[in-house]
Scaffold this motif. Structure first.
Motif, mmCIF file in Angstrom:
data_model
loop_
_atom_site.group_PDB
_atom_site.id
_atom_site.type_symbol
_atom_site.label_atom_id
_atom_site.label_comp_id
_atom_site.label_asym_id
_atom_site.label_seq_id
_atom_site.Cartn_x
_atom_site.Cartn_y
_atom_site.Cartn_z
ATOM 1 N N GLU A 153 0.552 -0.938 -0.181
ATOM 2 C CA GLU A 153 0.165 0.281 0.133
ATOM 3 C C GLU A 153 0.963 1.244 0.021
ATOM 4 O O GLU A 153 0.375 2.329 -1.101
ATOM 5 C CB GLU A 153 -0.561 0.023 1.746
ATOM 6 C CG GLU A 153 -1.923 0.870 0.795
ATOM 7 C CD GLU A 153 -3.027 0.413 2.138
ATOM 8 O OE1 GLU A 153 -2.329 -0.216 3.223
ATOM 9 O OE2 GLU A 153 -4.042 0.506 2.381
ATOM 10 N N GLU A 155 3.499 1.481 -1.196
ATOM 11 C CA GLU A 155 4.995 1.488 -2.824
ATOM 12 C C GLU A 155 3.990 2.342 -3.374
ATOM 13 O O GLU A 155 4.090 2.911 -4.286
ATOM 14 C CB GLU A 155 5.070 0.630 -2.467
ATOM 15 C CG GLU A 155 5.921 -0.297 -2.220
ATOM 16 C CD GLU A 155 8.158 -0.015 -2.129
ATOM 17 O OE1 GLU A 155 8.047 0.756 -3.375
ATOM 18 O OE2 GLU A 155 8.362 -0.584 -1.554
ATOM 19 N N VAL A 156 2.261 2.101 -3.046
ATOM 20 C CA VAL A 156 1.381 2.280 -4.792
ATOM 21 C C VAL A 156 0.986 3.941 -4.203
ATOM 22 O O VAL A 156 1.016 5.093 -4.592
ATOM 23 C CB VAL A 156 -0.306 1.621 -4.345
ATOM 24 C CG1 VAL A 156 -0.905 2.437 -5.040
ATOM 25 C CG2 VAL A 156 0.448 0.347 -4.946
ATOM 26 N N LEU A 157 0.550 4.512 -2.996
ATOM 27 C CA LEU A 157 1.188 5.522 -2.596
ATOM 28 C C LEU A 157 1.875 6.243 -2.796
ATOM 29 O O LEU A 157 1.727 7.817 -3.642
ATOM 30 C CB LEU A 157 0.569 5.776 -0.967
ATOM 31 C CG LEU A 157 0.410 6.996 0.219
ATOM 32 C CD1 LEU A 157 -1.023 7.780 -0.739
ATOM 33 C CD2 LEU A 157 -0.205 7.181 1.135
ATOM 34 N N LEU A 159 3.442 5.593 -5.312
ATOM 35 C CA LEU A 159 3.850 6.088 -6.969
ATOM 36 C C LEU A 159 2.715 7.222 -7.181
ATOM 37 O O LEU A 159 3.547 7.734 -8.405
ATOM 38 C CB LEU A 159 3.616 4.662 -7.584
ATOM 39 C CG LEU A 159 3.019 4.419 -8.792
ATOM 40 C CD1 LEU A 159 4.461 4.293 -9.202
ATOM 41 C CD2 LEU A 159 2.883 3.239 -9.201
ATOM 42 N N ALA B 38 -4.706 4.112 -0.593
ATOM 43 C CA ALA B 38 -4.259 4.189 -1.919
ATOM 44 C C ALA B 38 -5.578 4.328 -2.893
ATOM 45 O O ALA B 38 -5.557 3.400 -2.738
ATOM 46 C CB ALA B 38 -2.974 3.099 -2.410
ATOM 47 N N ILE B 41 -5.440 1.409 -5.858
ATOM 48 C CA ILE B 41 -5.304 0.454 -5.572
ATOM 49 C C ILE B 41 -7.234 0.001 -6.258
ATOM 50 O O ILE B 41 -6.696 -1.244 -7.389
ATOM 51 C CB ILE B 41 -5.022 -0.438 -4.290
ATOM 52 C CG1 ILE B 41 -3.488 -0.729 -4.267
ATOM 53 C CG2 ILE B 41 -5.575 -1.579 -4.047
ATOM 54 C CD1 ILE B 41 -3.833 -0.521 -2.420
ATOM 55 N N LEU B 119 2.803 -3.021 -8.301
ATOM 56 C CA LEU B 119 2.569 -3.171 -6.296
ATOM 57 C C LEU B 119 0.831 -3.888 -6.844
ATOM 58 O O LEU B 119 1.050 -3.685 -5.230
ATOM 59 C CB LEU B 119 3.467 -1.164 -6.566
ATOM 60 C CG LEU B 119 4.244 -1.183 -6.920
ATOM 61 C CD1 LEU B 119 4.698 -0.113 -6.862
ATOM 62 C CD2 LEU B 119 5.337 -2.000 -5.806
ATOM 63 N N TYR B 123 0.100 -6.316 -3.235
ATOM 64 C CA TYR B 123 -1.211 -5.716 -2.304
ATOM 65 C C TYR B 123 -1.879 -6.696 -2.443
ATOM 66 O O TYR B 123 -2.589 -7.741 -1.135
ATOM 67 C CB TYR B 123 -2.203 -4.837 -2.986
ATOM 68 C CG TYR B 123 -2.991 -4.343 -2.023
ATOM 69 C CD1 TYR B 123 -2.334 -3.765 -0.943
ATOM 70 C CD2 TYR B 123 -4.056 -4.088 -2.035
ATOM 71 C CE1 TYR B 123 -3.418 -3.444 -0.125
ATOM 72 C CE2 TYR B 123 -5.219 -3.894 -1.143
ATOM 73 C CZ TYR B 123 -4.233 -3.415 0.057
ATOM 74 O OH TYR B 123 -5.904 -2.925 0.931
#
Lengths: 333, 333
Positions: A153, A155-157, A159, B38, B41, B119, B123
């Motif tokens: 999570e 890492e996605v944030l 990004l 995020a 996702i 990513l 997740y």
């Protein structure tokens, strides 16, 4: 402990104290990263696992467990689990960041290809789950499965926050709590859980890992602008080129005048970067004291980490962990 | 059951029988793929999870559990776990294959980017482990963690076997057992485990899933050369362009004369592909009866799947699963 030993870096003192355990962890890692059927897997993992990483995260698990008087064998499995999760995220990070160097060596995605990095990372994730299941502790599995979700999570944030000048210090903290502190916290927590210490002590270990991880990542982000290539094994200014909003930039953006704001918009938001821009970015950050302010925050988190250890019984390992918190920030000097 | 119902596809009959359970699985999937922090996702996962996939794998878990008389609630969690693992592998596969379409729609790596696919896949893997931990069954966790490792291993093996004309049918079988059959087998097995049926029945369920998965993947690989775009949602000849050694090609290579061998070396080993090569490849395969031979193997595995069910008590769901094995191969006609 003699004077010589006391003068050693806390990380080296931990490694010396935990040498037998670490040897067992390294042996387990080598066994479990093998694959009977796909020789590409040990090629890629060996490149990364043997690359002289500091093994900081597995050492946290071993230190937490031993400090709490643990006498079984699950601490070795959990330390290897933590290192596998970390290695898997490194492989995927390098694909995401299109990195070419890590720890001073070419990255796996450069030596093989992105495909291998993605799939071998998946293999290591799966291996880490096999290892944690072997401990038969539902609480441990719960902690590590949650940490894995929080890492992804974060890492996605990161990004989606990249290139966005609206990124606040709050969002930055959330990102680094995910991408770095979650695994530090889980690594410490599971050490206490398997040693079955009282809940307040488990939470203290967790709080130490969380604060240490935050301090560690702030320092890493500072070093990206000021460290030498030899010291951190990646090139200065990587984050700037990747248009990542790290703490010193966020602080500089918050204090920017109109001209500086235009500079950040061009370089970070639009990604139009020219020769001399990195030096210019660093000059702007220095002008606003952004590096010093970020360093102060790292010091604050190191202090939080040390204080978290207060409720734990006196132990040589506790002292080393306390010193480690200071040392993590001292890397900046 | 009336004539109308009997004439339905076995997949639709399973879906009708399991409608309430599937509704619960879909609701759980929607809840668990959300992320507070995020928003990227749920965007990515919704694109994939809502894309009208057949939900074949979660249905296997539900059918196995219900057929074995299971009355609890863990079958829903495990079905969602299996779908999350599947969805995560799809996201990573599309990055590895550089795919642009899946199920007739643009892939996530095309709509967002490879970074998001890597990513968000991570997740979903982590979420799947959280879900399986909630069942508190160590055996279930062991089965699914092992399946995840075998899946990743199969994908890496496929990567290294690509472009290699020395790939045997044995290696092919190992690849598809990993990338496809391992999850089918685990999906069936965990259904039996939570229902606590005798071990022989658990193994029969597993054997069914393994054989069904193998038949399914052989057919998928055949359809890649013969199916229509509308039917499979990906373009004919993808495997040829990606230089993958699938069963019909392996059979044709084994029977190649010198001229044909030179053709395969140029197109698959060297990757020098020109207009008309796909048609030429299909003509060579037809000349050697490679497609028909591959289809015969799929039929053999479907038969193995059906026979595995013999030791299980009579049940409507057992009959549907038996018909499903035939139907999977009937897709070729």
């Amino acid at each position: 402990m003699g004077l010589d030993e006391a003068a050693q870096k806390p990380h080296d003192r931990l490694a010396a104290w935990l040498a037998d355990d670490m040897a067992a962890v390294n042996a387990l890692i080598r066994t479990r990263m093998a694959s009977e059927h796909a020789p590409r897997i040990p090629e890629v993992t060996a490149h990364l696992v043997e690359a002289g990483g500091k093994r900081l995260r597995p050492m946290l698990t071993l230190a937490a467990a031993r400090m709490c008087g643990y006498q079984g064998e699950n601490h070795v499995k959990l330390a290897a689990t933590v290192e596998f999760i970390h290695t898997a995220t490194l492989l995927h990070d390098d694909v995401v960041d299109e990195s070419e160097r890590r720890r001073g060596r070419p990255t796996a995605n450069l030596l093989w290809d992105n495909k291998s990095s993605v799939l071998v990372g998946d293999y290591l994730f799966a291996r880490s789950f096999q290892l944690m299941v072997e401990t038969q502790s539902l609480r441990v599995m719960d902690i590590l499965a949650n940490a894995s979700a929080v890492i992804a999570e974060g890492e996605v944030l990161q990004l989606t926050a990249a290139q966005d000048l609206g990124t606040t210090e709050g969002i930055y903290l959330q990102v680094i709590r995910g991408k770095t502190a979650a695994l530090f916290a889980a690594a410490m927590e599971v050490g206490g859980v398997i040693a079955t210490v009282p809940e307040a002590q488990v939470q203290a270990l967790r709080a130490y890992g969380d604060a240490l991880g935050i301090a560690f990542q702030i320092v890493d982000d500072l070093l990206d602008y000021g460290g030498t290539d030899a010291a951190i094994g990646k090139n200065t200014g990587d984050d700037f080129r990747e248009r990542k909003l790290t703490l010193p930039v966020i602080k500089a953006v918050a204090r920017a005048d109109a001209e500086e704001r235009a500079f950040w918009q061009r370089t970070i938001e639009k990604g139009d970067q020219r020769d001399g821009d990195l030096a210019q970015a660093m000059a702007i950050m220095a002008r606003h004291g952004a590096m010093a302010a970020a360093r102060d925050e790292a010091l604050h988190w190191a202090e939080t980490a040390r204080r978290s250890l207060d409720i734990l019984p006196a132990h040589e390992l506790r002292d080393m962990l306390s010193d480690l918190a200071d040392y993590v920030v001292a890397r900046i000097n």
